[in-house]
Design a protein around this motif. Structure first.
Motif, PDB file in Angstrom:
ATOM      1  N   GLY A  19       0.816  -1.204   0.000  1.00  0.00           N
ATOM      2  CA  GLY A  19       0.000   0.000   0.000  1.00  0.00           C
ATOM      3  C   GLY A  19       0.845   1.247   0.000  1.00  0.00           C
ATOM      4  O   GLY A  19       2.060   1.213  -0.210  1.00  0.00           O
ATOM      5  N   LEU A  20       0.165   2.365   0.233  1.00  0.00           N
ATOM      6  CA  LEU A  20       0.846   3.639   0.359  1.00  0.00           C
ATOM      7  C   LEU A  20       0.066   4.516   1.314  1.00  0.00           C
ATOM      8  O   LEU A  20      -1.112   4.275   1.572  1.00  0.00           O
ATOM      9  CB  LEU A  20       1.022   4.323  -1.005  1.00  0.00           C
ATOM     10  CG  LEU A  20      -0.206   4.748  -1.809  1.00  0.00           C
ATOM     11  CD1 LEU A  20      -0.815   6.072  -1.345  1.00  0.00           C
ATOM     12  CD2 LEU A  20       0.175   4.877  -3.272  1.00  0.00           C
ATOM     13  N   THR A  21       0.743   5.512   1.867  1.00  0.00           N
ATOM     14  CA  THR A  21       0.060   6.539   2.646  1.00  0.00           C
ATOM     15  C   THR A  21       0.251   7.858   1.925  1.00  0.00           C
ATOM     16  O   THR A  21       1.328   8.147   1.395  1.00  0.00           O
ATOM     17  CB  THR A  21       0.579   6.653   4.091  1.00  0.00           C
ATOM     18  OG1 THR A  21       1.974   6.910   4.070  1.00  0.00           O
ATOM     19  CG2 THR A  21       0.314   5.397   4.886  1.00  0.00           C
ATOM     20  N   LEU A  22      -0.818   8.631   1.856  1.00  0.00           N
ATOM     21  CA  LEU A  22      -0.784   9.940   1.230  1.00  0.00           C
ATOM     22  C   LEU A  22      -1.027  10.965   2.322  1.00  0.00           C
ATOM     23  O   LEU A  22      -2.053  10.925   2.997  1.00  0.00           O
ATOM     24  CB  LEU A  22      -1.865  10.029   0.152  1.00  0.00           C
ATOM     25  CG  LEU A  22      -1.844  11.307  -0.679  1.00  0.00           C
ATOM     26  CD1 LEU A  22      -2.252  10.999  -2.116  1.00  0.00           C
ATOM     27  CD2 LEU A  22      -2.731  12.382  -0.108  1.00  0.00           C
ATOM     28  N   LYS A  23      -0.037  11.834   2.522  1.00  0.00           N
ATOM     29  CA  LYS A  23      -0.161  12.883   3.535  1.00  0.00           C
ATOM     30  C   LYS A  23      -0.330  14.210   2.815  1.00  0.00           C
ATOM     31  O   LYS A  23       0.482  14.569   1.967  1.00  0.00           O
ATOM     32  CB  LYS A  23       1.084  12.910   4.416  1.00  0.00           C
ATOM     33  CG  LYS A  23       1.004  13.896   5.552  1.00  0.00           C
ATOM     34  CD  LYS A  23       2.131  13.670   6.529  1.00  0.00           C
ATOM     35  CE  LYS A  23       2.244  14.690   7.631  1.00  0.00           C
ATOM     36  NZ  LYS A  23       1.086  15.274   8.154  1.00  0.00           N
ATOM     37  N   GLN A  24      -1.421  14.887   3.116  1.00  0.00           N
ATOM     38  CA  GLN A  24      -1.699  16.200   2.538  1.00  0.00           C
ATOM     39  C   GLN A  24      -2.085  17.122   3.676  1.00  0.00           C
ATOM     40  O   GLN A  24      -3.153  16.976   4.273  1.00  0.00           O
ATOM     41  CB  GLN A  24      -2.821  16.102   1.507  1.00  0.00           C
ATOM     42  CG  GLN A  24      -3.070  17.389   0.756  1.00  0.00           C
ATOM     43  CD  GLN A  24      -4.004  17.195  -0.427  1.00  0.00           C
ATOM     44  OE1 GLN A  24      -4.681  16.182  -0.547  1.00  0.00           O
ATOM     45  NE2 GLN A  24      -4.039  18.177  -1.304  1.00  0.00           N
ATOM     46  N   GLY A  25      -1.181  18.049   4.004  1.00  0.00           N
ATOM     47  CA  GLY A  25      -1.407  18.911   5.165  1.00  0.00           C
ATOM     48  C   GLY A  25      -1.499  18.047   6.408  1.00  0.00           C
ATOM     49  O   GLY A  25      -0.675  17.156   6.614  1.00  0.00           O
ATOM     50  N   PRO A  26      -2.531  18.254   7.237  1.00  0.00           N
ATOM     51  CA  PRO A  26      -2.660  17.460   8.465  1.00  0.00           C
ATOM     52  C   PRO A  26      -3.299  16.089   8.239  1.00  0.00           C
ATOM     53  O   PRO A  26      -3.375  15.285   9.162  1.00  0.00           O
ATOM     54  CB  PRO A  26      -3.562  18.325   9.345  1.00  0.00           C
ATOM     55  CG  PRO A  26      -4.433  19.055   8.360  1.00  0.00           C
ATOM     56  CD  PRO A  26      -3.549  19.309   7.148  1.00  0.00           C
ATOM     57  N   ASN A  27      -3.766  15.815   7.035  1.00  0.00           N
ATOM     58  CA  ASN A  27      -4.499  14.578   6.766  1.00  0.00           C
ATOM     59  C   ASN A  27      -3.612  13.494   6.168  1.00  0.00           C
ATOM     60  O   ASN A  27      -2.841  13.759   5.257  1.00  0.00           O
ATOM     61  CB  ASN A  27      -5.661  14.848   5.797  1.00  0.00           C
ATOM     62  CG  ASN A  27      -6.612  15.896   6.337  1.00  0.00           C
ATOM     63  OD1 ASN A  27      -6.950  15.882   7.510  1.00  0.00           O
ATOM     64  ND2 ASN A  27      -7.019  16.820   5.495  1.00  0.00           N
ATOM     65  N   THR A  28      -3.762  12.280   6.678  1.00  0.00           N
ATOM     66  CA  THR A  28      -3.050  11.127   6.139  1.00  0.00           C
ATOM     67  C   THR A  28      -4.083  10.070   5.770  1.00  0.00           C
ATOM     68  O   THR A  28      -4.950   9.731   6.577  1.00  0.00           O
ATOM     69  CB  THR A  28      -2.058  10.555   7.175  1.00  0.00           C
ATOM     70  OG1 THR A  28      -1.126  11.585   7.522  1.00  0.00           O
ATOM     71  CG2 THR A  28      -1.308   9.352   6.621  1.00  0.00           C
ATOM     72  N   THR A  29      -3.998   9.557   4.541  1.00  0.00           N
ATOM     73  CA  THR A  29      -4.917   8.534   4.062  1.00  0.00           C
ATOM     74  C   THR A  29      -4.132   7.295   3.669  1.00  0.00           C
ATOM     75  O   THR A  29      -3.131   7.397   2.959  1.00  0.00           O
ATOM     76  CB  THR A  29      -5.716   9.047   2.837  1.00  0.00           C
ATOM     77  OG1 THR A  29      -6.356  10.282   3.186  1.00  0.00           O
ATOM     78  CG2 THR A  29      -6.767   8.040   2.403  1.00  0.00           C
ATOM     79  N   ALA A  30      -4.591   6.123   4.133  1.00  0.00           N
ATOM     80  CA  ALA A  30      -3.956   4.856   3.795  1.00  0.00           C
ATOM     81  C   ALA A  30      -4.653   4.263   2.576  1.00  0.00           C
ATOM     82  O   ALA A  30      -5.879   4.248   2.480  1.00  0.00           O
ATOM     83  CB  ALA A  30      -4.052   3.886   4.968  1.00  0.00           C
ATOM     84  N   TYR A  31      -3.850   3.780   1.621  1.00  0.00           N
ATOM     85  CA  TYR A  31      -4.345   3.129   0.414  1.00  0.00           C
ATOM     86  C   TYR A  31      -3.798   1.701   0.383  1.00  0.00           C
ATOM     87  O   TYR A  31      -2.628   1.489   0.710  1.00  0.00           O
ATOM     88  CB  TYR A  31      -3.839   3.846  -0.839  1.00  0.00           C
ATOM     89  CG  TYR A  31      -4.464   5.199  -1.084  1.00  0.00           C
ATOM     90  CD1 TYR A  31      -5.361   5.388  -2.129  1.00  0.00           C
ATOM     91  CD2 TYR A  31      -4.149   6.301  -0.294  1.00  0.00           C
ATOM     92  CE1 TYR A  31      -5.927   6.635  -2.373  1.00  0.00           C
ATOM     93  CE2 TYR A  31      -4.711   7.543  -0.536  1.00  0.00           C
ATOM     94  CZ  TYR A  31      -5.595   7.700  -1.578  1.00  0.00           C
ATOM     95  OH  TYR A  31      -6.160   8.929  -1.820  1.00  0.00           O
ATOM     96  N   LYS A  32      -4.640   0.744  -0.017  1.00  0.00           N
ATOM     97  CA  LYS A  32      -4.190  -0.636  -0.179  1.00  0.00           C
ATOM     98  C   LYS A  32      -3.922  -0.927  -1.641  1.00  0.00           C
ATOM     99  O   LYS A  32      -4.704  -0.513  -2.511  1.00  0.00           O
ATOM    100  CB  LYS A  32      -5.257  -1.622   0.324  1.00  0.00           C
ATOM    101  CG  LYS A  32      -5.352  -1.681   1.821  1.00  0.00           C
ATOM    102  CD  LYS A  32      -6.301  -2.774   2.247  1.00  0.00           C
ATOM    103  CE  LYS A  32      -6.388  -2.812   3.759  1.00  0.00           C
ATOM    104  NZ  LYS A  32      -7.334  -3.805   4.236  1.00  0.00           N
ATOM    105  N   LYS A  33      -2.845  -1.635  -1.908  1.00  0.00           N
ATOM    106  CA  LYS A  33      -2.541  -2.014  -3.291  1.00  0.00           C
ATOM    107  C   LYS A  33      -3.540  -3.066  -3.725  1.00  0.00           C
ATOM    108  O   LYS A  33      -3.815  -4.025  -3.011  1.00  0.00           O
ATOM    109  CB  LYS A  33      -1.111  -2.540  -3.410  1.00  0.00           C
ATOM    110  CG  LYS A  33      -0.660  -2.687  -4.858  1.00  0.00           C
ATOM    111  CD  LYS A  33       0.830  -2.965  -4.946  1.00  0.00           C
ATOM    112  CE  LYS A  33       1.255  -2.930  -6.403  1.00  0.00           C
ATOM    113  NZ  LYS A  33       2.685  -3.241  -6.538  1.00  0.00           N
ATOM    114  N   GLN A  34      -4.139  -2.875  -4.898  1.00  0.00           N
ATOM    115  CA  GLN A  34      -5.175  -3.780  -5.397  1.00  0.00           C
ATOM    116  C   GLN A  34      -4.575  -4.962  -6.141  1.00  0.00           C
ATOM    117  O   GLN A  34      -3.533  -4.871  -6.707  1.00  0.00           O
ATOM    118  CB  GLN A  34      -6.135  -3.015  -6.307  1.00  0.00           C
ATOM    119  CG  GLN A  34      -6.805  -1.854  -5.584  1.00  0.00           C
ATOM    120  CD  GLN A  34      -7.653  -2.270  -4.400  1.00  0.00           C
ATOM    121  OE1 GLN A  34      -8.652  -2.959  -4.568  1.00  0.00           O
ATOM    122  NE2 GLN A  34      -7.248  -1.892  -3.209  1.00  0.00           N
TER     123      GLN A  34
END
Length: 103
Positions: free
Chosen positions: A88-103
């Protein structure tokens, strides 16, 4: 050449050169629990992230797992691995972090 020397003296570092196999391991589709997926591709040694419905974004490595957009600031993408497999990956934009799973 003078500009390059001045930047080096000021502590600037060129982006790391990453192995083609490592870059290739990051290619694929990534999806968060909610929201649009991101397609990651590699062409000619360049990693590109394309959020669904948006234009491709060229990414520059800051280390072997972390990338930032070439065109703008404020976003950091970090790839996550378990063993030798990218999961997966994590995307950090400003104070927000979103986790993504590799499909």
């Amino acid at each position: 050449a003078d500009l390059v020397e001045a930047l080096k003296k000021a502590g600037a570092q060129p982006p790391p050169t990453l192995d083609a196999a490592l870059l290739a391991s990051y290619a694929g589709k990534y999806k968060p629990e909610q929201g649009n997926e991101i397609a990651v591709s590699v062409a000619e040694g360049q990693l590109t992230a394309t959020p669904t419905g948006q234009r491709p974004i060229d990414m520059m490595a800051t280390d072997t797992t972390t990338f930032v957009p070439v065109q703008f600031d404020g976003i950091t993408v970090t790839f996550v691995s378990e063993g030798d497999k990218v999961t997966g990956l994590t995307l950090k934009q400003g104070p927000n972090t979103t986790a993504y799973k590799k499909q």
